[in-house]
Design a protein around this motif. Sequence first.
Motif, short mmCIF file in Angstrom:
data_model
loop_
_atom_site.label_atom_id
_atom_site.label_comp_id
_atom_site.label_asym_id
_atom_site.label_seq_id
_atom_site.Cartn_x
_atom_site.Cartn_y
_atom_site.Cartn_z
N GLU A 203 0.82 -1.21 0.00
CA GLU A 203 0.00 0.00 0.00
C GLU A 203 0.86 1.27 0.00
N ILE A 204 0.41 2.26 -0.75
CA ILE A 204 1.06 3.56 -0.80
C ILE A 204 -0.01 4.63 -0.59
N VAL A 205 0.22 5.52 0.37
CA VAL A 205 -0.65 6.66 0.63
C VAL A 205 0.01 7.90 0.03
N VAL A 206 -0.69 8.57 -0.87
CA VAL A 206 -0.14 9.77 -1.51
C VAL A 206 -0.91 10.99 -1.00
N LYS A 207 -0.17 11.94 -0.44
CA LYS A 207 -0.77 13.18 0.06
C LYS A 207 -0.27 14.36 -0.76
N GLN A 208 -1.17 15.30 -1.02
CA GLN A 208 -0.80 16.50 -1.76
C GLN A 208 -0.53 17.63 -0.79
N GLN A 209 0.63 18.27 -0.96
CA GLN A 209 1.01 19.37 -0.06
C GLN A 209 1.85 20.38 -0.83
N GLU A 210 1.45 21.63 -0.78
CA GLU A 210 2.22 22.69 -1.42
C GLU A 210 3.41 23.07 -0.54
N GLY A 211 4.27 23.92 -1.10
CA GLY A 211 5.39 24.41 -0.31
C GLY A 211 6.72 23.90 -0.83
N PRO A 212 7.79 24.23 -0.12
CA PRO A 212 9.13 23.83 -0.56
C PRO A 212 9.35 22.33 -0.42
N SER A 213 10.23 21.80 -1.24
CA SER A 213 10.57 20.39 -1.17
C SER A 213 11.36 20.10 0.10
N GLU A 214 11.22 18.87 0.58
CA GLU A 214 11.98 18.46 1.76
C GLU A 214 13.48 18.53 1.48
N LYS A 215 14.23 18.95 2.49
CA LYS A 215 15.69 18.90 2.43
C LYS A 215 16.14 17.68 3.21
N PRO A 216 16.68 16.66 2.53
CA PRO A 216 17.00 15.41 3.24
C PRO A 216 18.14 15.55 4.22
N GLY A 217 18.09 14.72 5.26
CA GLY A 217 19.12 14.69 6.28
C GLY A 217 18.95 13.43 7.10
N ARG A 218 19.47 13.43 8.33
CA ARG A 218 19.31 12.24 9.17
C ARG A 218 17.82 12.01 9.44
N GLY A 219 17.42 10.76 9.36
CA GLY A 219 16.02 10.43 9.57
C GLY A 219 15.13 10.68 8.37
N SER A 220 15.71 10.95 7.21
CA SER A 220 14.89 11.11 6.00
C SER A 220 14.90 9.81 5.20
N ILE A 221 13.95 9.69 4.29
CA ILE A 221 13.79 8.48 3.48
C ILE A 221 14.35 8.75 2.09
N HIS A 222 15.26 7.90 1.66
CA HIS A 222 15.96 8.11 0.40
C HIS A 222 15.15 7.59 -0.79
N HIS A 223 14.65 6.36 -0.68
CA HIS A 223 13.86 5.81 -1.78
C HIS A 223 13.02 4.63 -1.31
N LEU A 224 12.02 4.32 -2.10
CA LEU A 224 11.19 3.13 -1.90
C LEU A 224 11.47 2.16 -3.03
N ALA A 225 11.73 0.89 -2.65
CA ALA A 225 11.92 -0.16 -3.65
C ALA A 225 10.68 -1.04 -3.69
N ILE A 226 10.19 -1.32 -4.90
CA ILE A 226 9.05 -2.20 -5.10
C ILE A 226 9.53 -3.49 -5.77
N ARG A 227 8.75 -4.56 -5.58
CA ARG A 227 9.19 -5.91 -5.93
C ARG A 227 8.90 -6.30 -7.38
N VAL A 228 9.83 -7.08 -7.93
CA VAL A 228 9.54 -7.91 -9.09
C VAL A 228 10.17 -9.28 -8.84
N LYS A 229 9.74 -10.28 -9.56
CA LYS A 229 10.19 -11.64 -9.26
C LYS A 229 11.61 -11.91 -9.72
N ASN A 230 11.97 -11.44 -10.93
CA ASN A 230 13.24 -11.87 -11.51
C ASN A 230 13.73 -10.86 -12.54
N GLU A 231 14.87 -11.18 -13.15
CA GLU A 231 15.49 -10.27 -14.11
C GLU A 231 14.62 -10.06 -15.34
N GLU A 232 13.90 -11.08 -15.77
CA GLU A 232 13.01 -10.94 -16.94
C GLU A 232 11.98 -9.85 -16.69
#
Length: 313
Positions: A203-232
């Motif tokens: 599940e992914i919850v998407v929220k809409q919010q105006e304003g400046p983009s987050e500035k990453p640092g300690r405790g921030s999330i770099h990326h989300l990886a989603i699954r596939v079965k194999n190289e094909e």
Amino acid sequence: MYKIPGHHHISMITKNAQINNQFYQKVLGLRRVKKTVNQDDPSMYHLFYGDLTGSAGTELSFFEMPIVGRTVRGTNAITQIGLLVPSFESLEYWKKRFETFDVKHGEITTYAGRAALPFEDVEGLRLILLNNNGEEIPEYWSAWEDSLVEQEHRILGMGAVEITVRYLERTARTLKDMFGYVELVRSENEAIYQSIAGQAFGEIVVKQQEGPSEKPGRGSIHHLAIRVKNEEELRYWDEVVKERGFQSSGIVDRFYFQSLYFRESNGILFEIATDGPGFTADSTVEALGGKLDLPPFLEEKRAEIEANLKPID
């Protein structure tokens, strides 16, 4: 068309691997399943926590960056991680546990239609426990029996991941039209998507919010990886990503899995990763996470790499 069966892992930034290691093992009761390094910058640790073997969908991953600053929260970022627990009683158990360990937390509330308990780790990473209420989880998720958390209340794996963006419809198109996610709920400023209808573990919850983009640092999330079965399947998605006009990294061999990376229209970094070969590619199940493991192409630099890393428990 191939289907995305759920989350694979999610990667964050920590300033201190030792403190991070203590929190996720001793407080959250997860198993450290791999102690390795960032393959693109071997001077930093890359730690993975999860179930017995670090099954896809249970993995929380951290890059250690000792000189990183604080996170300045904003939009166009992955902003919260949901973790599934077995029951409402589990939420009550965790609230008491957080009080015992002086973990910053809120009250039991409702999030994405589930009873929930929000909390933060020691670096301000936002997480939320979600009542799985006895619903189905992937059959390959395997409990780690040596967890310090009582068996009936242990964290099962990842649930709803929250993404906050300036333009909701752009991310919605990526999830629905490109990946085939099902839109469960939609309002003006929020939508919920599931990779498999009715299943919380994708599940992914998407929220809409105006304003400046987050500035990453300690405790921030770099990326989300989603699954596939194999190289094909990964090669199929590489073509789909490029046909959509996104820039793909191309397939990258991470030894424990193969991946590709791209940013969608709001700048959110997604990884698509294969299930295998997994963390037992260079370790027995019993020995997972115990020593520094390196992919073969870094093995010849082991002495140099170890000399630049601070030992952690």
